[in-house]
Design a protein around this motif. Structure first.
Motif, PDB file in Angstrom:
ATOM      1  N   SER A  10       0.813  -1.216   0.000  1.00  6.12           N
ATOM      2  CA  SER A  10       0.000   0.000   0.000  1.00  6.12           C
ATOM      3  C   SER A  10       0.839   1.254   0.000  1.00  6.12           C
ATOM      4  N   CYS A  11       2.142   1.123   0.285  1.00  2.00           N
ATOM      5  CA  CYS A  11       2.960   2.333   0.378  1.00  2.00           C
ATOM      6  C   CYS A  11       3.588   2.690  -0.964  1.00  2.00           C
ATOM      7  N   ARG A  12       3.453   1.841  -2.012  1.00  2.00           N
ATOM      8  CA  ARG A  12       4.051   2.115  -3.304  1.00  2.00           C
ATOM      9  C   ARG A  12       2.961   1.946  -4.370  1.00  2.00           C
ATOM     10  N   ARG A  13       2.300   3.040  -4.719  1.00  2.52           N
ATOM     11  CA  ARG A  13       1.230   3.002  -5.712  1.00  2.52           C
ATOM     12  C   ARG A  13       1.796   3.218  -7.111  1.00  2.52           C
ATOM     13  N   VAL A  14       1.062   2.668  -8.115  1.00  2.00           N
ATOM     14  CA  VAL A  14       1.480   2.805  -9.508  1.00  2.00           C
ATOM     15  C   VAL A  14       0.932   4.112 -10.085  1.00  2.00           C
ATOM     16  N   HIS A  15       1.775   4.826 -10.823  1.00  2.00           N
ATOM     17  CA  HIS A  15       1.338   6.053 -11.516  1.00  2.00           C
ATOM     18  C   HIS A  15       1.099   5.697 -12.976  1.00  2.00           C
ATOM     19  N   PRO A  16      -0.163   5.704 -13.431  1.00  2.00           N
ATOM     20  CA  PRO A  16      -0.444   5.269 -14.812  1.00  2.00           C
ATOM     21  C   PRO A  16       0.035   6.288 -15.841  1.00  2.00           C
ATOM     22  N   ALA A  17       0.301   5.774 -17.029  1.00  2.00           N
ATOM     23  CA  ALA A  17       0.661   6.653 -18.154  1.00  2.00           C
ATOM     24  C   ALA A  17      -0.589   7.347 -18.675  1.00  2.00           C
ATOM     25  N   PRO A  18      -0.459   8.554 -19.256  1.00  2.00           N
ATOM     26  CA  PRO A  18      -1.643   9.261 -19.764  1.00  2.00           C
ATOM     27  C   PRO A  18      -2.413   8.465 -20.809  1.00  2.00           C
ATOM     28  N   SER A  19      -1.708   7.628 -21.582  1.00  2.00           N
ATOM     29  CA  SER A  19      -2.399   6.857 -22.629  1.00  2.00           C
ATOM     30  C   SER A  19      -3.332   5.797 -22.056  1.00  2.00           C
ATOM     31  N   ALA A  20      -3.183   5.453 -20.788  1.00  2.00           N
ATOM     32  CA  ALA A  20      -4.037   4.424 -20.194  1.00  2.00           C
ATOM     33  C   ALA A  20      -5.468   4.892 -20.014  1.00  2.00           C
ATOM     34  N   THR A  30      -8.926  17.684 -18.466  1.00  2.00           N
ATOM     35  CA  THR A  30      -8.202  17.206 -19.646  1.00  2.00           C
ATOM     36  C   THR A  30      -7.080  16.270 -19.204  1.00  2.00           C
ATOM     37  N   VAL A  31      -6.975  15.181 -19.902  1.00  2.00           N
ATOM     38  CA  VAL A  31      -5.891  14.229 -19.604  1.00  2.00           C
ATOM     39  C   VAL A  31      -4.611  14.783 -20.180  1.00  2.00           C
ATOM     40  N   PRO A  32      -3.553  14.955 -19.401  1.00  2.00           N
ATOM     41  CA  PRO A  32      -2.300  15.522 -19.914  1.00  2.00           C
ATOM     42  C   PRO A  32      -1.653  14.568 -20.907  1.00  2.00           C
ATOM     43  N   LEU A  33      -1.056  15.148 -21.943  1.00  2.00           N
ATOM     44  CA  LEU A  33      -0.390  14.341 -22.954  1.00  2.00           C
ATOM     45  C   LEU A  33       1.119  14.332 -22.781  1.00  2.00           C
ATOM     46  N   SER A  34       1.647  15.162 -21.883  1.00  2.00           N
ATOM     47  CA  SER A  34       3.090  15.242 -21.691  1.00  2.00           C
ATOM     48  C   SER A  34       3.590  13.995 -20.965  1.00  2.00           C
ATOM     49  N   ALA A  35       4.750  13.488 -21.412  1.00  2.00           N
ATOM     50  CA  ALA A  35       5.354  12.311 -20.782  1.00  2.00           C
ATOM     51  C   ALA A  35       5.929  12.620 -19.406  1.00  2.00           C
ATOM     52  N   THR A  36       6.095  13.932 -19.093  1.00  2.00           N
ATOM     53  CA  THR A  36       6.659  14.305 -17.788  1.00  2.00           C
ATOM     54  C   THR A  36       5.587  14.483 -16.728  1.00  2.00           C
ATOM     55  N   SER A  37       4.325  14.269 -17.083  1.00  2.00           N
ATOM     56  CA  SER A  37       3.236  14.446 -16.115  1.00  2.00           C
ATOM     57  C   SER A  37       3.057  13.160 -15.295  1.00  2.00           C
ATOM     58  N   ILE A  38       2.816  13.336 -13.985  1.00  2.00           N
ATOM     59  CA  ILE A  38       2.551  12.224 -13.072  1.00  2.00           C
ATOM     60  C   ILE A  38       1.118  12.324 -12.611  1.00  2.00           C
ATOM     61  N   ILE A  39       0.380  11.230 -12.743  1.00  2.00           N
ATOM     62  CA  ILE A  39      -1.042  11.209 -12.418  1.00  2.00           C
ATOM     63  C   ILE A  39      -1.222  10.440 -11.103  1.00  2.00           C
ATOM     64  N   HIS A  40      -1.929  11.037 -10.139  1.00  2.00           N
ATOM     65  CA  HIS A  40      -2.192  10.445  -8.829  1.00  2.00           C
ATOM     66  C   HIS A  40      -3.688  10.241  -8.663  1.00  2.00           C
ATOM     67  N   TYR A  41      -4.054   9.097  -8.117  1.00  2.00           N
ATOM     68  CA  TYR A  41      -5.456   8.846  -7.796  1.00  2.00           C
ATOM     69  C   TYR A  41      -5.843   9.699  -6.589  1.00  2.00           C
ATOM     70  N   LYS A  42      -7.037  10.341  -6.678  1.00  2.00           N
ATOM     71  CA  LYS A  42      -7.508  11.206  -5.601  1.00  2.00           C
ATOM     72  C   LYS A  42      -8.640  10.538  -4.834  1.00  2.00           C
ATOM     73  N   LEU A  43      -9.756  10.274  -5.498  1.00  2.00           N
ATOM     74  CA  LEU A  43     -10.892   9.647  -4.832  1.00  2.00           C
ATOM     75  C   LEU A  43     -11.898   9.202  -5.871  1.00  2.00           C
ATOM     76  N   CYS A  44     -12.921   8.500  -5.409  1.00  2.00           N
ATOM     77  CA  CYS A  44     -14.031   8.063  -6.263  1.00  2.00           C
ATOM     78  C   CYS A  44     -15.314   8.560  -5.614  1.00  2.00           C
ATOM     79  N   ALA A  45     -16.170   9.247  -6.381  1.00  2.00           N
ATOM     80  CA  ALA A  45     -17.399   9.819  -5.831  1.00  2.00           C
ATOM     81  C   ALA A  45     -18.438   9.926  -6.942  1.00  2.00           C
ATOM     82  N   SER A  46     -19.605  10.383  -6.532  1.00  2.00           N
ATOM     83  CA  SER A  46     -20.665  10.582  -7.519  1.00  2.00           C
ATOM     84  C   SER A  46     -20.282  11.728  -8.445  1.00  2.00           C
ATOM     85  N   ALA A  47     -21.022  11.854  -9.573  1.00  2.00           N
ATOM     86  CA  ALA A  47     -20.639  12.824 -10.609  1.00  2.00           C
ATOM     87  C   ALA A  47     -20.720  14.257 -10.096  1.00  2.00           C
ATOM     88  N   ASP A  48     -21.766  14.609  -9.350  1.00  2.00           N
ATOM     89  CA  ASP A  48     -21.899  15.991  -8.894  1.00  2.00           C
ATOM     90  C   ASP A  48     -20.810  16.350  -7.892  1.00  2.00           C
TER      91      ASP A  48
END
Length: 471
Positions: A10-20, A30-48
């Motif tokens: 749980s202490c080492r999460r995977v950072h997905p590539a933008p193409s995923a 907008t999903v970043p297209l730069s290869a230098t961008s790091i994407i982190h999961y924040k949370l899951c909730a309803s749309a509003d």
């Protein structure tokens, strides 16, 4: 693509590539297209709720749970399960249990409305793949101001405190042992409680008519029990005409509850003091007053050129025990269960024989048997034979001594593990000796001569088959 793995740390999460994220519906941002961008999961909730959290560095999409498994921590995984309507129970103690529950979940219409929110951050383009720094590149941890290195020496006050605590731990009151007045067992003197005899109800220790104690008799008479509570005399002292008892905690607690302690002398464990008639008996004198004969013994006395003597005895069981009704047995019978071997540079002199523990004093044996006949139930029907007693020579061994010339004084197998021959040998006084016991099924079929030969070979062998450590 993201490789899913059950049971990731749980202490080492995977950072997905933008193409995923290209195949998942985008809700906001907008999903970043730069290869230098790091994407982190924040949370899951309803749309509003998810849209209310939108920002320039954040986007949301509808991603399946199988995609999110490798992106969330254990805490976030529990929250994700609750969002999908899966009950998290106490049985789900590990991450593997949580991942198994999410993998087996079948999403419904409610799950399709959930939006996963991701944060975006940027890093330098090189290197594209983050690597762990080497040991040389890792910064040294900052020294805490309250823990300097190297540590400062102890102050005189701290040293004095350590020495004082050590002296208290090894002080006599914390090391010395004393007997308990109720059970006679040794306990730390500091753990014993001194109680006045009048302040303690000793009724549980009074056992009239139970035959627990018996007063010593000097003539044939009816056995008389010792009256009063059964106590150990060495643990009872008198101060200003008041008897004080030293009692250990278990016995004190039981007596105060009106119960008989299980280890108390009054619970059939009383044997009385050793009488003078049974004190100072030699090894052979103890052998000839014993009513039950169950072993053979071969004794060896080793003598060095400096007239130092050392002795030891090898004892092994005999196939058929014998119970005597007439004591002492005749000297010829003792010759069947005892052999004495003298080893040294010269034959034993009369002085050497007098120093061995294998002499018989007829008056001492007679007094011991008379005392046992009067005070021991096992000897009450024993007949004392003066004729058999007269067959023993005064101050002489009951059997002949076999002499074997040998240069060494003490055989290795008769010594302790860390002992030398000089530690065992004595230059004057009675020779001390140790007893070794041998037992094997094949000894039951051996004759007396074969057993003596076996013991002789044991003495002369240098293999060190017998050894015992110092206490």
């Amino acid at each position: 693509m993201v490789a899913l793995s059950i049971g990731r740390c749980s202490c080492r999460r995977v950072h997905p590539a933008p193409s995923a994220f290209s195949k998942y519906p985008l809700v906001f941002g907008t999903v970043p297209l730069s290869a230098t961008s790091i994407i982190h999961y924040k949370l899951c909730a309803s749309a509003d709720i998810a849209q209310s959290m939108s920002s320039s560095s954040r986007f949301g999409c509808v991603a399946p749970p199988s995609f999110l498994l490798a992106l969330v921590s254990t805490k976030e995984l529990r929250s994700l399960l609750r969002c999908h309507g899966v009950m998290v129970t106490r049985r789900m103690a590990t991450r593997v249990d949580l991942e198994r529950a999410l993998s087996s979940h079948v999403c419904g219409q409610l799950c399709a409305t959930l939006v996963s929110v991701f944060d975006v951050s940027s890093v330098d383009a090189s290197p594209t793949t983050p690597t762990a720094p080497s040991m040389e590149e890792r910064p040294l941890p900052a020294t805490q101001p309250d823990r300097p290195f190297p540590p400062i020496p102890l102050s005189l006050t701290a040293k004095a405190s350590i020495i004082r605590d050590w002296c208290d731990d090894i002080s006599p009151e914390n090391v010395y042992e004393s007997p308990c007045a109720v059970c006679a067992r040794l306990a730390l003197t500091s753990s014993l409680t001194s109680v006045k005899e009048g302040d303690l109800d000793l009724a549980p220790l009074i056992r009239p008519g139970c035959g627990v104690t018996r007063a010593e008799r000097s003539v044939v008479a009816r056995p008389v029990e010792i009256g009063g509570p059964i106590l150990y005399p060495a643990a009872v002292r008198t101060v200003a005409d008041v008897r004080i008892l030293d009692v250990c905690p278990p016995c004190l607690d039981a007596v105060r509850r009106g119960r008989l302690p299980s280890l108390a002398l009054a619970n059939g464990r009383w044997i009385g003091e050793q009488p003078p008639e049974l004190q100072g008996l030699s090894y052979v004198e103890q052998l000839i007053i014993a009513r039950h004969r169950h072993s053979f013994c071969v004794a060896q006395v080793a003598r060095s050129a400096q007239r130092y003597l050392a002795a030891n005895v090898v004892v092994f069981g005999q196939p058929v025990d014998r119970l005597y009704s007439v004591l002492p047995p005749h000297r010829k019978e003792i010759a069947q269960c005892l052999a004495i071997l003298f080893v040294g540079s010269a034959k034993p002199s009369d002085e050497d024989i007098r120093r061995t523990p294998f002499l018989v004093r007829r008056d001492v044996v007679a007094r011991a048997l008379r005392w046992l006949q009067l005070n021991n139930d096992l000897y009450s029907d024993v007949e004392i034979s003066n004729a058999n007693l007269a067959s023993y020579e005064e101050g002489q061994p009951p059997v002949g001594i076999v002499y074997r010339p040998q240069s060494t004084s003490t055989s290795p197998e008769s010594l302790a593990v860390y002992e030398t021959s000089s530690d065992r040998s004595v230059g004057e006084g009675e020779v001390s000796f140790v007893v070794h016991a041998l037992h094997a099924p094949d000894l039951a079929r051996m004759t007396y001569e074969a057993k003596v030969a076996l013991a002789v070979r044991h003495f002369e062998s240098g293999n060190g088959v017998l050894a015992y450590g110092h206490c």
